[in-house]
Scaffold this motif. Structure first.
Motif, short mmCIF file in Angstrom:
data_model
loop_
_atom_site.label_atom_id
_atom_site.label_comp_id
_atom_site.label_asym_id
_atom_site.label_seq_id
_atom_site.Cartn_x
_atom_site.Cartn_y
_atom_site.Cartn_z
N SER A 181 -5.92 1.49 -3.51
CA SER A 181 -5.08 0.37 -3.09
C SER A 181 -4.43 -0.25 -4.32
O SER A 181 -5.10 -0.42 -5.35
CB SER A 181 -5.92 -0.67 -2.37
N ARG A 221 0.85 -1.20 0.00
CA ARG A 221 0.00 0.00 0.00
C ARG A 221 0.88 1.24 0.00
O ARG A 221 1.94 1.26 0.61
CB ARG A 221 -0.88 0.04 1.26
N CYS A 222 0.39 2.29 -0.67
CA CYS A 222 1.12 3.57 -0.72
C CYS A 222 0.62 4.48 0.40
O CYS A 222 -0.59 4.56 0.62
CB CYS A 222 0.84 4.29 -2.04
N TYR A 223 1.53 5.17 1.06
CA TYR A 223 1.16 6.20 2.05
C TYR A 223 2.02 7.44 1.84
O TYR A 223 3.24 7.36 1.79
CB TYR A 223 1.28 5.64 3.49
N ALA A 236 -5.07 -3.26 5.03
CA ALA A 236 -3.75 -2.78 5.44
C ALA A 236 -3.82 -1.61 6.43
O ALA A 236 -3.05 -1.55 7.39
CB ALA A 236 -2.95 -2.35 4.20
N SER A 237 -4.76 -0.70 6.21
CA SER A 237 -4.83 0.47 7.10
C SER A 237 -5.14 0.01 8.52
O SER A 237 -4.57 0.54 9.49
CB SER A 237 -5.86 1.47 6.60
C1 LIG Z 1 -0.26 7.56 -4.13
C2 LIG Z 1 -1.12 7.14 -2.95
C3 LIG Z 1 -0.94 7.76 -1.73
C4 LIG Z 1 -1.73 7.39 -0.63
N1 LIG Z 1 -1.55 8.02 0.56
C5 LIG Z 1 -2.32 7.70 1.63
C6 LIG Z 1 -2.13 8.36 2.89
O1 LIG Z 1 -1.29 9.24 3.05
N2 LIG Z 1 -2.92 8.00 3.93
C7 LIG Z 1 -3.90 7.03 3.81
O2 LIG Z 1 -4.56 6.73 4.81
N3 LIG Z 1 -4.08 6.38 2.61
C8 LIG Z 1 -3.32 6.69 1.55
N4 LIG Z 1 -3.49 6.02 0.34
C9 LIG Z 1 -4.48 4.92 0.27
C10 LIG Z 1 -3.85 3.61 0.78
O3 LIG Z 1 -2.80 3.22 -0.10
C11 LIG Z 1 -4.85 2.46 0.84
O4 LIG Z 1 -5.56 2.39 -0.38
C12 LIG Z 1 -5.83 2.64 2.00
O5 LIG Z 1 -5.13 2.67 3.24
C13 LIG Z 1 -6.85 1.47 2.03
O6 LIG Z 1 -6.14 0.27 2.10
P1 LIG Z 1 -6.70 -0.97 2.92
O7 LIG Z 1 -5.82 -2.14 2.66
O8 LIG Z 1 -6.95 -0.60 4.36
O9 LIG Z 1 -8.11 -1.16 2.28
P2 LIG Z 1 -8.51 -2.28 1.16
O10 LIG Z 1 -8.49 -3.62 1.83
O11 LIG Z 1 -7.68 -2.09 0.00
O12 LIG Z 1 -9.98 -1.84 0.95
C14 LIG Z 1 -10.29 -0.51 0.52
C15 LIG Z 1 -11.79 -0.38 0.36
O13 LIG Z 1 -12.21 -1.20 -0.67
C16 LIG Z 1 -13.17 -2.09 -0.19
N5 LIG Z 1 -12.86 -3.38 -0.79
C17 LIG Z 1 -11.79 -4.16 -0.56
N6 LIG Z 1 -11.85 -5.25 -1.32
C18 LIG Z 1 -12.99 -5.13 -2.05
C19 LIG Z 1 -13.61 -5.92 -3.03
N7 LIG Z 1 -13.07 -7.10 -3.43
N8 LIG Z 1 -14.77 -5.51 -3.58
C20 LIG Z 1 -15.33 -4.34 -3.19
N9 LIG Z 1 -14.77 -3.54 -2.26
C21 LIG Z 1 -13.64 -3.93 -1.71
C22 LIG Z 1 -13.04 -2.15 1.33
O14 LIG Z 1 -14.26 -2.46 1.95
C23 LIG Z 1 -12.58 -0.77 1.62
O15 LIG Z 1 -13.69 0.09 1.75
C24 LIG Z 1 -2.71 6.37 -0.77
C25 LIG Z 1 -2.86 5.73 -2.00
C26 LIG Z 1 -2.08 6.11 -3.08
C27 LIG Z 1 -2.23 5.41 -4.41
#
Ligand SMILES: Cc1cc2nc3c(=O)[nH]c(=O)nc-3n(C[C@H](O)[C@H](O)[C@H](O)COP(=O)(O)OP(=O)(O)OC[C@H]3O[C@@H](n4cnc5c(N)ncnc54)[C@H](O)[C@@H]3O)c2cc1C
Length: 340
Positions: free
Chosen positions: A236, A59-61, A85-86
């Motif tokens: 993500s 994941r990117c942050y 991941a968050s």
């Molecule tokens: C360049 C960049 C910079 C970023 N900077 C930040 C930052 O500074 N701070 C920050 O907090 N985040 C940032 N992000 C976002 C971060 O990378 C993640 O995307 C975010 O933390 C969510 O990841 P996760 O694994 O918790 O959620 P995921 O598990 O990826 O889920 C994200 C959402 O999608 C839904 N979901 C998951 N799987 C499915 C599926 N199969 N079907 C339907 N819905 C689904 C989940 O319910 C959730 O609502 C950044 C992203 C990018 C690309």
């Protein structure tokens, strides 16, 4: 086989609780990695998070610290409902935890910090934006305006810090808070009204997709040219740059590349991404994230066809104009020509 990207192990020095849902991780980057981790305001790091069933996700942050204020590199993570991941980071990372990180990347960064800035953030979208604010205040002389949208007062990340920055910036920083709980969901008309007194200078927007769309519309209503508007989408990653992947899809091709006024013809093996072919041949093709999210590797297709494994950044009209992402492109025809 596409090999895993080289990553670095960096300990977390401190975990700061910013709101009920967001925390900042202050990194203790070892002296020998200082060069690899030098960054521009607005850039992000890629973090490896162990996956429940083995393996990992990436994941990117964005960095919320400024490279111009002497503070340690810091990322800020907000819990997403049902996000993997968050929540893993918020529940598991403690001072002393060692993170696997890819070095800073991304193009959501001003070319120069000297001018005026009009910045829009929503929720965790404040992270790269506050890095730009601190950097512009520390090194530039222009006016910085932040229009910051949040669900309610409790979800405002960096509220006290923004207040302190505005108080010490001698009117160079204007912060306009917008809360859904008080003002309703942002509309283009409402955002245009807020931004109208400050239109001018470069604009940077970071937040969820519906917010980006509304702010873009507002800026277009105010006559701000699209080329002065920079956008960061928080998505993500679909691929994991920490793990090797088997090449799939595409066909072998001859690739003609026009770069820096020179034309090169290269052999493009099946299943290989275009950018890997260019880099292997020693060409200085631009790139950054290599994940189809930043757009730094965009070029124009002038003959043949490709398919993109992933595209989070090019709009439908860009693709219609022939723009492609080299990092995601596989050949579909035996002859492909591109130009930068
Ligand atoms: C360049 C960049 C910079 C970023 N900077 C930040 C930052 O500074 N701070 C920050 O907090 N985040 C940032 N992000 C976002 C971060 O990378 C993640 O995307 C975010 O933390 C969510 O990841 P996760 O694994 O918790 O959620 P995921 O598990 O990826 O889920 C994200 C959402 O999608 C839904 N979901 C998951 N799987 C499915 C599926 N199969 N079907 C339907 N819905 C689904 C989940 O319910 C959730 O609502 C950044 C992203 C990018 C690309």
């Amino acid at each position: 086989m596409t090999g895993p990207r080289a990553y670095h192990q960096v300990p977390v020095a401190e975990v700061i609780s910013e709101t009920d849902e967001a925390c900042s991780l202050v990194l203790a980057v070892p002296a020998e990695l200082a060069g690899a981790f030098s960054y521009r305001p607005g850039q992000f790091l890629t973090v490896r998070v162990p996956a429940a069933g083995g393996g990992s996700v990436a994941r990117c942050y964005s960095l919320s610290s400024s490279p111009h204020t002497g503070d340690a590199p810091t990322i800020t993570v907000k819990r997403i409902t049902d996000g993997y991941a968050s929540n893993w980071i918020a529940d598991n990372v403690r001072p002393g935890t060692v993170l696997d990180l890819l070095p800073p990347a991304g193009t959501f960064s001003p070319q120069s910090l000297a001018g005026d800035f009009l910045l829009f953030a929503a929720g965790s979208g404040i992270t790269p934006v506050i890095s730009i604010i601190k950097s512009a205040l520390a090194t530039g002389r222009g006016r910085v305006v932040l229009i910051y949208a949040n669900r309610d007062e409790r979800s405002v990340i960096f509220g006290p810090e923004l207040h302190r920055l505005a108080a010490t910036a001698e009117e160079r920083l204007v912060v306009v808070h917008r809360l859904d709980s008080l003002h309703g969901t942002p509309t283009a008309a409402a955002m245009a009204a807020l931004a109208r007194p400050y239109a001018g200078g470069e604009a940077f927007i970071c937040g969820p997709d519906p917010y980006l769309a509304v702010v873009r519309q507002a800026l277009s209503q105010l006559g701000v040219p699209a080329k002065g508007v920079h956008v960061e989408r928080f998505l993500s990653l679909q691929e994991n740059p920490f793990e090797a992947t088997e090449p799939t899809g595409g066909t072998a091709a001859a690739l003609e590349v026009c770069l820096d006024g020179e034309t090169h013809t290269l052999e493009w093996p099946a299943g290989t991404r275009m950018l890997d072919v260019l880099i292997d041949q020693g060409l200085a093709a631009p790139f950054s994230c290599r994940q189809g999210v930043c757009g730094a590797c965009a070029c124009q297709l002038t003959a043949g066809q490709v398919e993109m494994a992933h595209n989070e950044v090019l709009e439908a009209e860009d693709v219609a104009d022939g723009y492609i992402l080299a990092c995601q492109s596989l050949a579909l025809t035996a002859q492909v020509s591109i130009t930068y």
